[in-house]
Design a protein around this motif. Structure first.
Motif, PDB file in Angstrom:
ATOM      1  N   ARG A 149       0.808  -1.215   0.000  1.00  0.00           N
ATOM      2  CA  ARG A 149       0.000   0.000   0.000  1.00  0.00           C
ATOM      3  C   ARG A 149       0.844   1.269   0.000  1.00  0.00           C
ATOM      4  O   ARG A 149       0.375   2.338   0.375  1.00  0.00           O
ATOM      5  N   CYS A 150       2.077   1.136  -0.428  1.00  0.00           N
ATOM      6  CA  CYS A 150       2.950   2.305  -0.544  1.00  0.00           C
ATOM      7  C   CYS A 150       2.777   2.928  -1.924  1.00  0.00           C
ATOM      8  O   CYS A 150       3.126   2.310  -2.933  1.00  0.00           O
ATOM      9  N   PRO A 151       2.244   4.145  -2.020  1.00  0.00           N
ATOM     10  CA  PRO A 151       2.037   4.757  -3.333  1.00  0.00           C
ATOM     11  C   PRO A 151       3.346   5.030  -4.073  1.00  0.00           C
ATOM     12  O   PRO A 151       3.371   5.043  -5.307  1.00  0.00           O
ATOM     13  N   CYS A 152       4.436   5.243  -3.335  1.00  0.00           N
ATOM     14  CA  CYS A 152       5.729   5.508  -3.965  1.00  0.00           C
ATOM     15  C   CYS A 152       6.241   4.304  -4.752  1.00  0.00           C
ATOM     16  O   CYS A 152       7.011   4.450  -5.706  1.00  0.00           O
ATOM     17  N   THR A 153       5.833   3.101  -4.341  1.00  0.00           N
ATOM     18  CA  THR A 153       6.386   1.883  -4.928  1.00  0.00           C
ATOM     19  C   THR A 153       5.791   1.573  -6.293  1.00  0.00           C
ATOM     20  O   THR A 153       6.324   0.742  -7.032  1.00  0.00           O
ATOM     21  N   ARG A 154       4.703   2.244  -6.661  1.00  0.00           N
ATOM     22  CA  ARG A 154       4.131   2.002  -7.988  1.00  0.00           C
ATOM     23  C   ARG A 154       5.152   2.303  -9.082  1.00  0.00           C
ATOM     24  O   ARG A 154       5.234   1.596 -10.091  1.00  0.00           O
ATOM     25  N   SER A 155       5.948   3.358  -8.907  1.00  0.00           N
ATOM     26  CA  SER A 155       6.969   3.688  -9.903  1.00  0.00           C
ATOM     27  C   SER A 155       8.068   2.626  -9.926  1.00  0.00           C
ATOM     28  O   SER A 155       8.634   2.329 -10.982  1.00  0.00           O
ATOM     29  N   THR A 156       8.369   2.030  -8.767  1.00  0.00           N
ATOM     30  CA  THR A 156       9.347   0.947  -8.732  1.00  0.00           C
ATOM     31  C   THR A 156       8.845  -0.256  -9.511  1.00  0.00           C
ATOM     32  O   THR A 156       9.617  -0.920 -10.224  1.00  0.00           O
ATOM     33  N   VAL A 157       7.554  -0.540  -9.401  1.00  0.00           N
ATOM     34  CA  VAL A 157       6.960  -1.640 -10.164  1.00  0.00           C
ATOM     35  C   VAL A 157       7.050  -1.356 -11.659  1.00  0.00           C
ATOM     36  O   VAL A 157       7.322  -2.251 -12.461  1.00  0.00           O
ATOM     37  N   GLU A 158       6.840  -0.107 -12.055  1.00  0.00           N
ATOM     38  CA  GLU A 158       6.985   0.262 -13.464  1.00  0.00           C
ATOM     39  C   GLU A 158       8.404   0.005 -13.945  1.00  0.00           C
ATOM     40  O   GLU A 158       8.621  -0.501 -15.055  1.00  0.00           O
ATOM     41  N   GLU A 159       9.379   0.380 -13.124  1.00  0.00           N
ATOM     42  CA  GLU A 159      10.774   0.157 -13.501  1.00  0.00           C
ATOM     43  C   GLU A 159      11.090  -1.333 -13.586  1.00  0.00           C
ATOM     44  O   GLU A 159      11.804  -1.780 -14.497  1.00  0.00           O
ATOM     45  N   LEU A 160      10.564  -2.103 -12.647  1.00  0.00           N
ATOM     46  CA  LEU A 160      10.786  -3.550 -12.688  1.00  0.00           C
ATOM     47  C   LEU A 160      10.222  -4.143 -13.975  1.00  0.00           C
ATOM     48  O   LEU A 160      10.873  -4.975 -14.625  1.00  0.00           O
ATOM     49  N   ASN A 161       9.044  -3.709 -14.341  1.00  0.00           N
ATOM     50  CA  ASN A 161       8.424  -4.181 -15.580  1.00  0.00           C
ATOM     51  C   ASN A 161       9.284  -3.834 -16.785  1.00  0.00           C
ATOM     52  O   ASN A 161       9.482  -4.650 -17.691  1.00  0.00           O
ATOM     53  N   ARG A 162       9.827  -2.627 -16.774  1.00  0.00           N
ATOM     54  CA  ARG A 162      10.669  -2.187 -17.893  1.00  0.00           C
ATOM     55  C   ARG A 162      11.973  -2.983 -17.950  1.00  0.00           C
ATOM     56  O   ARG A 162      12.429  -3.382 -19.022  1.00  0.00           O
ATOM     57  N   ILE A 163      12.559  -3.244 -16.789  1.00  0.00           N
ATOM     58  CA  ILE A 163      13.808  -4.004 -16.735  1.00  0.00           C
ATOM     59  C   ILE A 163      13.608  -5.428 -17.266  1.00  0.00           C
ATOM     60  O   ILE A 163      14.433  -5.967 -18.008  1.00  0.00           O
ATOM     61  N   LEU A 164      12.488  -6.039 -16.856  1.00  0.00           N
ATOM     62  CA  LEU A 164      12.260  -7.435 -17.207  1.00  0.00           C
ATOM     63  C   LEU A 164      11.634  -7.638 -18.581  1.00  0.00           C
ATOM     64  O   LEU A 164      11.539  -8.781 -19.042  1.00  0.00           O
ATOM     65  N   ALA A 165      11.212  -6.571 -19.214  1.00  0.00           N
ATOM     66  CA  ALA A 165      10.538  -6.691 -20.511  1.00  0.00           C
ATOM     67  C   ALA A 165      11.366  -7.493 -21.505  1.00  0.00           C
ATOM     68  O   ALA A 165      10.832  -8.289 -22.284  1.00  0.00           O
ATOM     69  N   GLN A 166      12.682  -7.325 -21.472  1.00  0.00           N
ATOM     70  CA  GLN A 166      13.554  -8.043 -22.401  1.00  0.00           C
ATOM     71  C   GLN A 166      14.592  -8.888 -21.666  1.00  0.00           C
ATOM     72  O   GLN A 166      15.515  -9.406 -22.288  1.00  0.00           O
ATOM     73  N   ASN A 167      14.418  -9.018 -20.353  1.00  0.00           N
ATOM     74  CA  ASN A 167      15.439  -9.736 -19.575  1.00  0.00           C
ATOM     75  C   ASN A 167      14.868 -10.793 -18.642  1.00  0.00           C
ATOM     76  O   ASN A 167      15.603 -11.334 -17.808  1.00  0.00           O
ATOM     77  N   SER A 168      13.593 -11.100 -18.743  1.00  0.00           N
ATOM     78  CA  SER A 168      12.962 -11.988 -17.757  1.00  0.00           C
ATOM     79  C   SER A 168      13.597 -13.381 -17.735  1.00  0.00           C
ATOM     80  O   SER A 168      13.631 -14.032 -16.684  1.00  0.00           O
ATOM     81  N   ALA A 169      14.118 -13.842 -18.876  1.00  0.00           N
ATOM     82  CA  ALA A 169      14.721 -15.180 -18.925  1.00  0.00           C
ATOM     83  C   ALA A 169      16.116 -15.208 -18.306  1.00  0.00           C
ATOM     84  O   ALA A 169      16.653 -16.285 -18.034  1.00  0.00           O
ATOM     85  N   LYS A 170      16.685 -14.023 -18.046  1.00  0.00           N
ATOM     86  CA  LYS A 170      18.054 -13.955 -17.550  1.00  0.00           C
ATOM     87  C   LYS A 170      18.154 -13.916 -16.032  1.00  0.00           C
ATOM     88  O   LYS A 170      19.270 -13.931 -15.491  1.00  0.00           O
ATOM     89  N   VAL A 171      17.025 -13.848 -15.346  1.00  0.00           N
ATOM     90  CA  VAL A 171      17.071 -13.644 -13.902  1.00  0.00           C
ATOM     91  C   VAL A 171      15.900 -14.355 -13.235  1.00  0.00           C
ATOM     92  O   VAL A 171      14.836 -14.517 -13.830  1.00  0.00           O
ATOM     93  N   SER A 172      16.129 -14.803 -12.022  1.00  0.00           N
ATOM     94  CA  SER A 172      15.058 -15.333 -11.189  1.00  0.00           C
ATOM     95  C   SER A 172      14.564 -14.171 -10.331  1.00  0.00           C
ATOM     96  O   SER A 172      15.232 -13.756  -9.381  1.00  0.00           O
ATOM     97  N   ALA A 173      13.422 -13.614 -10.704  1.00  0.00           N
ATOM     98  CA  ALA A 173      12.928 -12.379 -10.083  1.00  0.00           C
ATOM     99  C   ALA A 173      11.798 -12.669  -9.104  1.00  0.00           C
ATOM    100  O   ALA A 173      10.862 -13.407  -9.421  1.00  0.00           O
ATOM    101  N   HIS A 174      11.888 -12.062  -7.936  1.00  0.00           N
ATOM    102  CA  HIS A 174      10.893 -12.266  -6.881  1.00  0.00           C
ATOM    103  C   HIS A 174      10.482 -10.917  -6.301  1.00  0.00           C
ATOM    104  O   HIS A 174      11.309 -10.016  -6.170  1.00  0.00           O
ATOM    105  N   VAL A 175       9.216 -10.805  -5.947  1.00  0.00           N
ATOM    106  CA  VAL A 175       8.733  -9.648  -5.197  1.00  0.00           C
ATOM    107  C   VAL A 175       8.094 -10.168  -3.916  1.00  0.00           C
ATOM    108  O   VAL A 175       7.204 -11.025  -3.957  1.00  0.00           O
ATOM    109  N   LEU A 176       8.569  -9.673  -2.787  1.00  0.00           N
ATOM    110  CA  LEU A 176       8.037 -10.067  -1.491  1.00  0.00           C
ATOM    111  C   LEU A 176       7.280  -8.892  -0.892  1.00  0.00           C
ATOM    112  O   LEU A 176       7.855  -7.819  -0.666  1.00  0.00           O
ATOM    113  N   PHE A 177       5.991  -9.086  -0.651  1.00  0.00           N
ATOM    114  CA  PHE A 177       5.151  -8.049  -0.075  1.00  0.00           C
ATOM    115  C   PHE A 177       5.039  -8.227   1.432  1.00  0.00           C
ATOM    116  O   PHE A 177       4.670  -9.294   1.921  1.00  0.00           O
TER     117      PHE A 177
END
Length: 202
Positions: free
Chosen positions: A65-93
């Motif tokens: 429920r942190c409004p600031c983190t929405r931009s972090t999620v956008e960045e994560l999406n952008r990073i993984l758009a072409q790199n998802s197969a290169k990393v084991s990515a996890h988000v812990l809430f």
């Protein structure tokens, strides 16, 4: 000039002073980094997540429920758009003890779950966040397959603002097999375990 004539000028100057002070406060808030704890240089054996033996492992710690983190999620999406197969990515809430199973899923959970290649899990009472030194929502850690810490910090340039920044560049460099341009960056967000959007029980 009469006293009556000076009143509008004084009021105008006072208004400009207040507006200027407001801009300073807002600017300081947006650019003030959050706290960072001690992140282990080697993957901790007490981690609930398994270290990927073939790919780097990246974890983003977030308050749902942190409004600031929405931009972090956008960045994560952008990073993984072409790199998802290169990393084991996890988000812990973060999920406070004693709250319903749906509490942490009322906010950013669905947005993160829609990102291809990301594993989304709850972090009861922030136990894993404490283990990895995450004190601010939006904190990212990046370990290589040997369990060595290569990067820690935020992937936004200021609070609540997406766009090119040093943290994003560092993670992309690591995913490309290049040395990180920075090994740590400031993290911008709410307090992960205490102050951010204090929960109301449901």
């Amino acid at each position: 000039m009469s006293r009556t004539a000076r009143i509008p000028i004084v009021l105008c100057l006072l208004w400009l002073t207040l507006v200027g002070a407001g801009f300073v406060v807002l600017s300081n808030y947006q650019t003030a980094p959050g706290a960072i704890g001690a992140t282990p240089p080697q993957w901790p054996s007490a981690a609930h997540l398994a270290l990927d033996p073939a790919r780097p492992t990246m974890i983003l710690f977030a308050h749902p429920r942190c409004p600031c983190t929405r931009s972090t999620v956008e960045e994560l999406n952008r990073i993984l758009a072409q790199n998802s197969a290169k990393v084991s990515a996890h988000v812990l809430f973060f999920k406070p003890a004693g709250f319903s199973e749906k509490w942490e899923k009322d906010g950013l959970w669905s947005s993160v779950a829609a990102i291809p290649g990301v594993s989304v899990q709850e972090d009861p009472d922030g136990a894993q966040a404490r283990l990895f030194g995450a004190q601010t929502s939006g904190y990212v850690v990046f370990y290589n397959p040997r369990g060595q810490l290569l990067f820690k910090g935020g992937i936004t340039g200021s609070r609540g603002h997406a766009g090119d920044n040093a943290g994003e560049d560092a993670v992309i460099s690591l995913l490309s097999g290049q040395p990180a341009s920075a090994t740590h960056t400031p993290v911008y967000g709410c307090s992960l375990l205490n102050e951010c959007q204090k929960p109301t029980k449901k």
